[in-house]
Design a protein around this motif. Structure first.
Motif, mmCIF file in Angstrom:
data_model
loop_
_atom_site.group_PDB
_atom_site.id
_atom_site.type_symbol
_atom_site.label_atom_id
_atom_site.label_comp_id
_atom_site.label_asym_id
_atom_site.label_seq_id
_atom_site.Cartn_x
_atom_site.Cartn_y
_atom_site.Cartn_z
ATOM 1 N N ASP A 10 17.100 15.745 8.898
ATOM 2 C CA ASP A 10 16.499 14.355 8.138
ATOM 3 C C ASP A 10 17.070 14.133 6.803
ATOM 4 O OD1 ASP A 10 14.365 14.107 9.938
ATOM 5 O OD2 ASP A 10 12.973 15.652 9.057
ATOM 6 N N SER A 11 16.762 12.822 6.355
ATOM 7 C CA SER A 11 17.226 12.786 4.960
ATOM 8 C C SER A 11 16.248 11.824 4.341
ATOM 9 C CB SER A 11 18.567 11.851 4.836
ATOM 10 O OG SER A 11 18.401 10.634 5.548
ATOM 11 N N LEU A 12 16.201 11.479 2.999
ATOM 12 C CA LEU A 12 15.198 10.707 2.502
ATOM 13 C C LEU A 12 15.334 9.135 3.035
ATOM 14 C CD1 LEU A 12 13.075 9.979 0.530
ATOM 15 C CD2 LEU A 12 14.679 9.826 -1.506
ATOM 16 N N GLU A 13 16.734 9.020 3.269
ATOM 17 C CA GLU A 13 16.924 7.611 3.740
ATOM 18 C C GLU A 13 16.142 7.359 5.057
ATOM 19 O OE1 GLU A 13 20.771 6.011 5.220
ATOM 20 O OE2 GLU A 13 20.663 5.328 3.136
ATOM 21 N N SER A 14 16.560 8.222 6.017
ATOM 22 C CA SER A 14 15.854 8.149 7.610
ATOM 23 C C SER A 14 14.364 8.223 7.301
ATOM 24 C CB SER A 14 16.569 9.297 8.400
ATOM 25 O OG SER A 14 16.005 10.661 8.060
ATOM 26 N N LYS A 15 13.815 9.123 6.767
ATOM 27 C CA LYS A 15 12.290 9.065 6.493
ATOM 28 C C LYS A 15 11.743 7.879 6.010
ATOM 29 C CE LYS A 15 10.562 12.259 8.212
ATOM 30 N NZ LYS A 15 10.353 12.666 9.597
ATOM 31 N N ARG A 69 0.735 -1.186 0.082
ATOM 32 C CA ARG A 69 -0.026 -0.114 -0.113
ATOM 33 C C ARG A 69 0.744 1.256 -0.197
ATOM 34 N NH1 ARG A 69 -2.149 -3.503 3.831
ATOM 35 N NH2 ARG A 69 -4.338 -4.037 3.778
ATOM 36 N N ALA A 70 0.162 2.462 -0.244
ATOM 37 C CA ALA A 70 0.881 3.723 -0.324
ATOM 38 C C ALA A 70 1.254 4.166 1.248
ATOM 39 C CB ALA A 70 0.276 4.694 -0.929
ATOM 40 N N LEU A 71 2.467 4.320 1.531
ATOM 41 C CA LEU A 71 2.637 4.879 3.052
ATOM 42 C C LEU A 71 2.985 6.487 2.817
ATOM 43 C CD1 LEU A 71 5.373 2.147 3.798
ATOM 44 C CD2 LEU A 71 2.919 2.012 4.404
ATOM 45 N N PHE A 72 3.537 6.799 1.722
ATOM 46 C CA PHE A 72 3.373 8.243 1.805
ATOM 47 C C PHE A 72 3.430 8.639 -0.073
ATOM 48 C CE2 PHE A 72 5.847 12.159 0.419
ATOM 49 C CZ PHE A 72 5.321 13.113 1.475
ATOM 50 N N ALA A 73 2.747 9.626 -0.204
ATOM 51 C CA ALA A 73 2.706 10.211 -1.551
ATOM 52 C C ALA A 73 2.799 11.809 -1.550
ATOM 53 C CB ALA A 73 1.692 9.707 -2.297
ATOM 54 N N GLY A 74 3.823 12.486 -1.931
ATOM 55 C CA GLY A 74 3.675 13.854 -1.958
ATOM 56 C C GLY A 74 5.081 14.424 -2.321
ATOM 57 N N ARG A 75 5.299 15.710 -2.081
ATOM 58 C CA ARG A 75 6.354 16.499 -2.221
ATOM 59 C C ARG A 75 7.603 15.973 -1.369
ATOM 60 N NH1 ARG A 75 6.538 20.103 -5.930
ATOM 61 N NH2 ARG A 75 8.417 20.911 -5.203
ATOM 62 N N LEU A 76 8.908 15.867 -1.817
ATOM 63 C CA LEU A 76 9.849 15.913 -0.792
ATOM 64 C C LEU A 76 10.159 16.692 0.238
ATOM 65 C CD1 LEU A 76 12.419 13.757 -0.940
ATOM 66 C CD2 LEU A 76 13.678 15.614 -1.942
ATOM 67 N N GLU A 77 9.665 17.692 0.148
ATOM 68 C CA GLU A 77 9.925 18.753 0.912
ATOM 69 C C GLU A 77 9.000 18.434 2.346
ATOM 70 O OE1 GLU A 77 7.535 22.496 -0.987
ATOM 71 O OE2 GLU A 77 9.524 22.016 -1.394
ATOM 72 N N ASP A 78 7.858 17.862 1.867
ATOM 73 C CA ASP A 78 7.030 17.518 2.973
ATOM 74 C C ASP A 78 7.233 16.328 3.426
ATOM 75 O OD1 ASP A 78 5.360 19.916 2.152
ATOM 76 O OD2 ASP A 78 4.288 18.614 0.838
#
Length: 238
Positions: free
Chosen positions: A223-228, A207-216
């Motif tokens: 933070d980093s994309l990897e950590s999030k 399922r989708a866990l997140f869908a949206g802008r990187l800055e959100d």
């Protein structure tokens, strides 16, 4: 024409009792680069293959330029596809592979030289594909995706096998493509690299866990994309 190049709406794909993707919805805005992320087995390849008509959804649908892939007139002008695992006829040259591709797409012969130049393979056009490195094969796959001058690219792990210089080249290519009005949906495990190029991310684990802008998603400098990403996927059952 609406503002979204791709729309995935309530997509579910089952293989017998196994559910690969469940009630997945997201959009890919025009002119953006969107990263599709998830662990192995999360449904990324299933999602991409459904979008480009290689798989039929069990429930739901997906649209490219407002229509299902099967309903597109001249689909090569709408979407170029490079999927991990797509092979080449090893005994033919890169040029011959692209000649076959451009005939299927119904585009002029001049597109072969144009895309070879675009991906940096002009000097290797007459080499047989079986002599190509993994990185060169990735570039050839991208050239084939570009042959119809598509508005949108759908790419599955295009950085696999690229050396650091090749990865930097790919990043610059994708950003330039988007800046010229193109749209990219890209699946990759290289999170640190994706963070430098994507505008939006879709994180899935069936399922989708997140869908949206990187800055959100990545909201501060610590933070980093990897950590999030790991915050989202760890502890979620597949």
């Amino acid at each position: 024409m609406n503002d979204n190049a791709i729309e995935v709406r309530g997509l579910t794909k089952r293989y017998g009792q196994r559910v690969a993707v469940e009630e997945l919805s997201f959009v890919v805005p025009r002119g953006s680069i969107v990263g599709l992320l998830g662990p192995n087995g999360a449904g990324k390849s299933t999602t991409l293959r459904t979008i480009v008509g290689l798989l039929k959804p069990t429930i739901g649908d997906s649209l490219i330029d407002g229509a299902p892939f099967a309903a597109l007139e001249n689909p090569a002008a709408h979407v170029g596809v490079h999927m991990d695992g797509f092979g080449f006829e090893a005994g033919i040259t890169a040029r011959r592979h692209l000649e076959i591709t451009r005939l299927a797409a119904g585009v002029p012969r001049s597109r072969v030289d144009a895309v070879l130049e675009e991906v940096g393979l002009a000097a290797d056009a007459r080499r047989r594909v079986k002599t190509f490195s993994t990185g060169m094969a990735q570039r050839l796959g991208l050239a084939a995706a570009l042959i119809g001058s598509p508005r949108t690219l759908v790419l599955d792990e295009p950085a696999n096998g690229l050396d650091p210089d090749g990865i930097r080249w790919l990043r610059r290519f994708l950003r330039g493509y988007a800046e010229r009005g193109g749209t990219v949906l890209i699946s990759s495990h290289q999170l640190a690299e994706l963070e430098q190029v994507v505008d939006e991310v879709v994180v899935i684990k069936r399922r989708a866990l997140f869908a949206g802008r990187l800055e959100d998603l990545v909201t501060n400098e610590s933070d980093s994309l990897e950590s999030k990403y790991f915050d989202l996927v760890e502890g979620v059952s597949a």
